[in-house]
Design a protein around this motif. Sequence first.
Motif, PDB file in Angstrom:
ATOM      1  N   GLY A  39       7.627 -26.462  -6.945  1.00 46.10           N
ATOM      2  CA  GLY A  39       8.874 -26.978  -7.514  1.00 46.10           C
ATOM      3  C   GLY A  39      10.090 -26.605  -6.680  1.00 46.10           C
ATOM      4  O   GLY A  39      10.967 -27.432  -6.432  1.00 46.10           O
ATOM      5  N   GLY A 150      12.532 -30.889  -8.732  1.00 43.25           N
ATOM      6  CA  GLY A 150      11.824 -29.610  -8.640  1.00 43.25           C
ATOM      7  C   GLY A 150      11.063 -29.288  -9.919  1.00 43.25           C
ATOM      8  O   GLY A 150       9.908 -28.852  -9.872  1.00 43.25           O
ATOM      9  N   ALA A 154       6.975 -29.001 -10.217  1.00 43.00           N
ATOM     10  CA  ALA A 154       6.310 -27.805 -10.759  1.00 43.00           C
ATOM     11  C   ALA A 154       5.415 -28.178 -11.933  1.00 43.00           C
ATOM     12  O   ALA A 154       4.269 -27.714 -12.028  1.00 43.00           O
TER      13      ALA A 154
END
Length: 198
Positions: A39, A150, A154
């Motif tokens: 991420g 991000g 993730a």
Amino acid sequence: MAGVWRWRRNPLRRRTDLVEAWLALVALLLMVFAAPAAGVLCGSLTDTSLRRTAAEQHRHRHPTEAVVVRRAGQRAPAAEPDGSPGRAIHTMVVANWTAQDGSSHSGTLAAPLMSPPPGSRFPIWTDDQGRPVPRPMAPAAADTHAVFSGICAAAASAGLVEALRRLTVWRLIRRRYERLDRAWARYGPDWGRTGAGS
């Protein structure tokens, strides 16, 4: 860790039990450490790319004012041309404007006015050739997109690790049942019969 430790010296442990416990531990470590790292990497790459794009847009897009000549017969788009959230009231008008290099231009634009009379002025952005363009991306918008990408990277990484773990466990369980079925087919019919050796 508890699963690995529990199956370490258990006499009822099957090899698949230990594999399953190690798999859960590895998946947990990947979700805790690798998914956030993915991420952060994706977010920083996105942030770098978007900041470069925003800087390029700020270099080649220039604010100016357009002057309404008359209303146009077209319908206005429902949203801002740069895709910003919220609905703005727009009216399509024929307008004149002056580009950064001093050249005069004319065309149909979406004016952010309800009923613009001729001579009304409104701000627009133009490129180096004087063509109307959306306003440049704000640095805050680039940051928001980077953080969102991000978080998505993730979450996708963690989801992929968990999906692979579940798929592997499912295959282990299927093999376990297949071995049990083979053992049952080999010994099950003789159970309880005299002289069958069971």
